[in-house]
Design an enzyme around this catalytic site. Structure first.
Site, PDB file in Angstrom:
ATOM      1  N   ASP A  77      13.238  -8.357  -3.557  1.00  0.00           N
ATOM      2  CA  ASP A  77      11.853  -8.440  -3.156  1.00  0.00           C
ATOM      3  C   ASP A  77      11.559  -9.803  -2.211  1.00  0.00           C
ATOM      4  OD1 ASP A  77       9.049  -7.165  -3.702  1.00  0.00           O
ATOM      5  OD2 ASP A  77       8.770  -9.390  -4.014  1.00  0.00           O
ATOM      6  N   TYR A  92       2.085 -14.571   0.165  1.00  0.00           N
ATOM      7  CA  TYR A  92       1.488 -13.573   0.979  1.00  0.00           C
ATOM      8  C   TYR A  92       0.617 -14.219   1.704  1.00  0.00           C
ATOM      9  CZ  TYR A  92       3.763  -9.915  -2.183  1.00  0.00           C
ATOM     10  OH  TYR A  92       4.508  -9.375  -2.733  1.00  0.00           O
ATOM     11  N   HIS A 121      11.889   0.181  -6.960  1.00  0.00           N
ATOM     12  CA  HIS A 121      11.997  -1.140  -6.461  1.00  0.00           C
ATOM     13  C   HIS A 121      12.459  -1.996  -7.275  1.00  0.00           C
ATOM     14  CE1 HIS A 121      10.371  -4.366  -3.840  1.00  0.00           C
ATOM     15  NE2 HIS A 121      10.016  -4.935  -4.827  1.00  0.00           N
TER      16      HIS A 121
END
Length: 284
Positions: free
Chosen positions: A109, A212, A268
């Protein structure tokens, strides 16, 4: 020293602190202190605990395994400035931990995004690279700018740019999001409580989301040559709900010495769901 809220002896042997430019990073370690170095990088919203099923296998194979809580996470420092989470800063943390030693690097990730950046910006000393379920930066940028389907899957990246609302939502649904996007039983109630304890630390949720925010508010490192020249293994859970599987194939084209392994039943959260296969690939 403040200790982590889980039974340490089960999956690592030592704790250590690293520091770069005033930012202190907590890490767990295992394996012989003089063994070849293997660094594992977690993603969002995990911390070093996310590699608990890999650390013993790598340590038993003779590696000195270092797994940092990256900045903003768990016991590590949580700078207030969004720019402190620019990907070049995150990569510099890992290069500092390696401290000039030859090393192998694996990331999942966001940890994979950092690993790609290390391989592109400072490959000296990097012997092998393993990437789990995040595409090469050039591939990610291409799909975010030209692929409406991927843009829709990545909606949360833009929602996270807002103030305060992302933190409130994550506190409400963080546990549920792990469960709903993984195979049934992947995360036990104990696992979820361990993560919740890490998220409850002052500044942690904002620090995690600031990764982010920095992605869209800071200038990415210039990539003069997107080619990854170290041997690279790309491990991809084909049932990933966040990222299209085709991006793994496109990423492999930037890696002349690569192999791509799809785990067809994994999501994921591939290293949690297929730990034995992932361990085999990390060791081979």
């Amino acid at each position: 020293m403040e200790h982590t809220p889980y039974e340490r002896s089960r999956w690592y042997e030592r704790e250590r602190w690293y520091e770069r430019d005033g930012v202190r990073l907590h890490a767990v370690e295992a394996g012989p202190p003089a063994g070849p170095l293997y660094i594992l990088l977690h993603g969002f919203p995990e911390f070093s605990y996310g590699w608990r099923k890999q650390i013993p296998a790598l340590a038993s194979a003779g590696y000195r395994v270092i797994v940092p809580d990256q900045r903003g996470y768990n016991l590590s420092d949580k700078p207030r400035s969004v720019t402190a989470y620019a990907v070049n800063e995150l990569a510099a943390d890992i290069i500092s931990i390696a401290n000039g030693q030859p090393f192998r690097l694996a990331g999942h990730d966001w940890g994979a995004a950092v690993a790609w950046t290390v391989a592109l910006a400072r490959p000296q000393g990097l012997e092998k690279l393993a990437i789990l379920n995040v595409p090469h930066p050039s591939v990610m940028m291409k799909h975010l700018t030209t692929d409406p389907g991927q843009l829709l899957r990545s909606w949360y990246m833009f929602f996270f740019q807002l103030p305060t609302a992302p933190e409130a939502l994550f506190r409400a649904v963080g546990k549920r999001s792990l469960v709903s996007t993984s195979r049934s039983g992947t995360f036990t109630p104990e696992d979820l409580n361990v993560y919740a304890e890490a998220w409850s630390r002052p500044g942690a949720v904002t620090g995690m989301i600031n990764w982010y925010r920095a992605l869209l508010r800071t200038r990415p490192p210039a990539i003069k040559d997107p080619t990854i020249r170290v041997p690279t293994t790309i491990i991809w859970g084909a049932r990933d709900r966040f990222l299209k599987a085709v991006m793994a194939q496109e990423s492999a084209r930037f890696c002349p010495h690569s192999r791509l392994v799809y785990l067809t039943d994994a999501t994921h959260w591939v290293q949690h769901e297929e730990p034995d296969r992932v361990n085999e690939l990390l060791l081979s």
